[in-house]
Structures are given as structure tokens and as C-alpha cells.
Write a protein that holds these residues in place. Structure first.
Motif, PDB file in Angstrom:
ATOM      1  N   GLN A  97     -29.459 -38.562 -13.646  1.00 27.73           N
ATOM      2  CA  GLN A  97     -28.520 -37.873 -14.526  1.00 27.73           C
ATOM      3  C   GLN A  97     -28.678 -38.331 -15.971  1.00 27.73           C
ATOM      4  O   GLN A  97     -28.697 -37.517 -16.900  1.00 27.73           O
ATOM      5  N   VAL A  98     -28.812 -39.639 -16.173  1.00 24.96           N
ATOM      6  CA  VAL A  98     -28.960 -40.166 -17.528  1.00 24.96           C
ATOM      7  C   VAL A  98     -30.285 -39.711 -18.135  1.00 24.96           C
ATOM      8  O   VAL A  98     -30.342 -39.324 -19.311  1.00 24.96           O
ATOM      9  N   VAL A  99     -31.348 -39.741 -17.348  1.00 21.15           N
ATOM     10  CA  VAL A  99     -32.652 -39.275 -17.844  1.00 21.15           C
ATOM     11  C   VAL A  99     -32.583 -37.804 -18.219  1.00 21.15           C
ATOM     12  O   VAL A  99     -33.074 -37.390 -19.276  1.00 21.15           O
ATOM     13  N   ARG A 100     -31.963 -36.987 -17.373  1.00 22.01           N
ATOM     14  CA  ARG A 100     -31.838 -35.559 -17.659  1.00 22.01           C
ATOM     15  C   ARG A 100     -31.012 -35.323 -18.919  1.00 22.01           C
ATOM     16  O   ARG A 100     -31.374 -34.507 -19.770  1.00 22.01           O
ATOM     17  N   ASN A 101     -29.909 -36.054 -19.068  1.00 18.74           N
ATOM     18  CA  ASN A 101     -29.078 -35.903 -20.263  1.00 18.74           C
ATOM     19  C   ASN A 101     -29.848 -36.299 -21.518  1.00 18.74           C
ATOM     20  O   ASN A 101     -29.778 -35.618 -22.549  1.00 18.74           O
ATOM     21  N   GLY A 102     -30.571 -37.415 -21.436  1.00 17.37           N
ATOM     22  CA  GLY A 102     -31.332 -37.876 -22.595  1.00 17.37           C
ATOM     23  C   GLY A 102     -32.428 -36.906 -22.989  1.00 17.37           C
ATOM     24  O   GLY A 102     -32.613 -36.611 -24.176  1.00 17.37           O
ATOM     25  N   LEU A 103     -33.162 -36.404 -22.009  1.00 19.04           N
ATOM     26  CA  LEU A 103     -34.225 -35.439 -22.300  1.00 19.04           C
ATOM     27  C   LEU A 103     -33.644 -34.152 -22.876  1.00 19.04           C
ATOM     28  O   LEU A 103     -34.232 -33.542 -23.781  1.00 19.04           O
ATOM     29  N   THR A 104     -32.505 -33.724 -22.363  1.00 24.21           N
ATOM     30  CA  THR A 104     -31.867 -32.503 -22.864  1.00 24.21           C
ATOM     31  C   THR A 104     -31.474 -32.657 -24.326  1.00 24.21           C
ATOM     32  O   THR A 104     -31.677 -31.744 -25.140  1.00 24.21           O
ATOM     33  N   VAL A 105     -30.911 -33.795 -24.680  1.00 28.99           N
ATOM     34  CA  VAL A 105     -30.552 -34.061 -26.075  1.00 28.99           C
ATOM     35  C   VAL A 105     -31.774 -33.973 -26.979  1.00 28.99           C
ATOM     36  O   VAL A 105     -31.699 -33.464 -28.108  1.00 28.99           O
ATOM     37  N   LEU A 106     -32.913 -34.451 -26.493  1.00 29.76           N
ATOM     38  CA  LEU A 106     -34.139 -34.445 -27.268  1.00 29.76           C
ATOM     39  C   LEU A 106     -34.876 -33.115 -27.224  1.00 29.76           C
ATOM     40  O   LEU A 106     -35.898 -32.943 -27.880  1.00 29.76           O
ATOM     41  N   GLY A 107     -34.347 -32.151 -26.444  1.00 32.05           N
ATOM     42  CA  GLY A 107     -34.981 -30.842 -26.339  1.00 32.05           C
ATOM     43  C   GLY A 107     -36.215 -30.846 -25.456  1.00 32.05           C
ATOM     44  O   GLY A 107     -37.128 -30.035 -25.647  1.00 32.05           O
ATOM     45  N   ILE A 108     -36.261 -31.741 -24.475  1.00 29.36           N
ATOM     46  CA  ILE A 108     -37.405 -31.876 -23.573  1.00 29.36           C
ATOM     47  C   ILE A 108     -36.959 -31.505 -22.166  1.00 29.36           C
ATOM     48  O   ILE A 108     -35.850 -31.845 -21.739  1.00 29.36           O
ATOM     49  N   SER A 109     -37.806 -30.832 -21.414  1.00 29.49           N
ATOM     50  CA  SER A 109     -37.470 -30.401 -20.079  1.00 29.49           C
ATOM     51  C   SER A 109     -37.432 -31.571 -19.111  1.00 29.49           C
ATOM     52  O   SER A 109     -38.093 -32.595 -19.308  1.00 29.49           O
ATOM     53  N   ALA A 110     -36.645 -31.405 -18.042  1.00 26.71           N
ATOM     54  CA  ALA A 110     -36.558 -32.403 -16.975  1.00 26.71           C
ATOM     55  C   ALA A 110     -37.057 -31.751 -15.702  1.00 26.71           C
ATOM     56  O   ALA A 110     -36.281 -31.150 -14.947  1.00 26.71           O
ATOM     57  N   PRO A 111     -38.363 -31.823 -15.418  1.00 24.36           N
ATOM     58  CA  PRO A 111     -38.942 -31.097 -14.279  1.00 24.36           C
ATOM     59  C   PRO A 111     -38.543 -31.668 -12.918  1.00 24.36           C
ATOM     60  O   PRO A 111     -38.278 -32.857 -12.778  1.00 24.36           O
ATOM     61  N   GLU A 112     -38.491 -30.770 -11.940  1.00 23.07           N
ATOM     62  CA  GLU A 112     -38.191 -31.173 -10.568  1.00 23.07           C
ATOM     63  C   GLU A 112     -39.459 -31.607  -9.837  1.00 23.07           C
ATOM     64  O   GLU A 112     -39.396 -32.373  -8.873  1.00 23.07           O
ATOM     65  N   GLN A 113     -40.612 -31.118 -10.295  1.00 23.41           N
ATOM     66  CA  GLN A 113     -41.887 -31.476  -9.691  1.00 23.41           C
ATOM     67  C   GLN A 113     -42.924 -31.677 -10.794  1.00 23.41           C
ATOM     68  O   GLN A 113     -42.894 -31.008 -11.809  1.00 23.41           O
ATOM     69  N   MET A 114     -43.860 -32.599 -10.536  1.00 15.42           N
ATOM     70  CA  MET A 114     -44.941 -32.844 -11.497  1.00 15.42           C
ATOM     71  C   MET A 114     -46.231 -33.109 -10.718  1.00 15.42           C
ATOM     72  O   MET A 114     -46.208 -33.599  -9.620  1.00 15.42           O
TER      73      MET A 114
END
Length: 199
Positions: free
Chosen positions: A182-199
Motif C-alpha cells: 500500500q505504501v509503495v503504491r501510494n508513493g508511486l502514485t504521488v510520483l506519477g509512476i505506475s504500480a504494476p501487478e505483474q512484471m
């Protein structure tokens, strides 16, 4: 090239309220640098295009995004095996006493402060550094400890360590992983970066 040791050239973005006052999008400052809400460092960032294309830990964006994807993979395996992720109130979090677990918890606890300080100081790099540090702690934990019972090792990529894990420990660690994601997703969202479910 300036001759005075105190005089440098920096490219400064034009602030929003000055729209129409300048015919170009950048101003070249040739006066001694002073701290302001628009300029926080005299250094001009260097963008490494080749590094940005790498899918490795050397690429900080990939390194942080992989945390989100790695934990998302854990949920898919847990769901397939009928293992639910409890809420924080449902799990016994007192079992999280390992130094690696406590390091993650301490890092998660300062996220609001880092986010606020980054916004107030107009320094987004504070958040990027924080996410990289959190990612390093997560990858270290993931490679050393089990989260799901041993049968899931090959499916989740968990480290094949000889560690017994009780159901209540699994539940507590799943809550911890949910918090990290959750924290990683929130941080990436603030920075305008996607949070992928698969890589």
C-alpha cells in the motif's frame, strides 16, 4: 563560462503564476543561488536513458515497482491456496519480532512524515529515496523469510530457507506485506509512476 566563483548558470522552471510574463519556458539565472520555493538545488539532473530501459535492480524505478508486483504475486498464490489476508485487527501482530520485520515496520511508520516534508520543501527526491530504501528492506526480507507455508515456495519465489512458520506468523506477515504494498503504491502514485501487478 562565468569567471566569478559564486556565479553559476541554472535552468529554472517558470512558476505557474508568471504565465504570460515570459516568452520562453525557462529562465537562465546568472546571480548567486538563493534558496526559494522554486529552486532547491543548483545541480542539473542527468537522465540516463539506457539505465531507465533496464529491467534490473540498477534501475531504481524497476526496483521499486518490482516490490509491488512481487507482493501482488503473493496474493494470487495465497488466493489459489485458499489463504486469506486478514486485517491488522484480525492478526496477532505481536509475533512480528524479527529484526527484518521490525525494520520494515519502522520504515513504514515514517512514510507520512517523509511525504509531508517532501511536499513542504518542494523536494520530491526525498520520496524517491524513501521508496528505494523501503524496497531494499522488502527484498531483503523476502529473500530470507517465508511468508506462506513451504508448499508455495516455487510459486511465489520465496527463498527456500529452513524456517518453520506458524499460521499466526503467516497471517501477521501477510498484513505486513499488504502494508508495504500500500505504501509503495501510494508513493508511486504521488510520483506519477505506475504500480504494476505483474512484471
Amino acid at each position: 563560462r562565468p569567471t566569478e566563483p559564486w556565479r553559476c548558470y541554472w535552468a529554472i522552471p517558470v512558476p505557474p503564476w508568471s504565465a504570460g510574463m515570459h516568452t520562453c519556458s525557462m529562465i537562465i539565472c546568472t546571480k548567486p543561488w538563493k534558496r526559494s520555493r522554486w529552486v532547491k538545488s543548483p545541480k542539473i539532473p542527468f537522465f540516463d536513458l539506457e539505465l531507465a530501459k533496464q529491467r534490473s535492480s540498477d534501475n531504481p524505478v524497476y526496483y521499486v515497482q518490482y516490490v509491488h508486483a512481487r507482493i501482488a504475486s503473493l496474493w494470487r498464490v495465497a488466493a489459489a491456496r485458499g489463504i486469506a489476508c486478514p486485517t491488522a485487527s484480525e492478526a496477532d501482530l505481536t509475533v512480528l519480532t524479527d529484526p527484518d520485520e521490525l525494520a520494515l515496520i519502522r520504515k513504514l511508520s515514517v512514510f507520512p512524515e517523509v511525504l509531508e516534508a517532501s511536499a513542504l520543501a518542494f523536494e520530491p527526491h526525498r520520496l524517491t529515496y524513501y521508496l528505494q530504501q523501503l524496497a531494499a528492506l522488502l527484498h531483503t526480507f523476502y529473500n530470507k523469510h517465508r511468508i506462506l507455508p513451504p508448499a508455495a515456495d516455487q510459486e511465489t519465489g520465496e527463498a527456500p530457507v529452513a524456517e518453520e512458520i506458524a499460521p499466526k506468523t503467516t497471517a501477521a506477515r501477510l498484513v505486513l506485506m499488504r502494508s508495504v504494498q500500500q505504501v509503495v503504491r501510494n508513493g508511486l502514485t504521488v510520483l506519477g509512476i505506475s504500480a504494476p501487478e505483474q512484471m
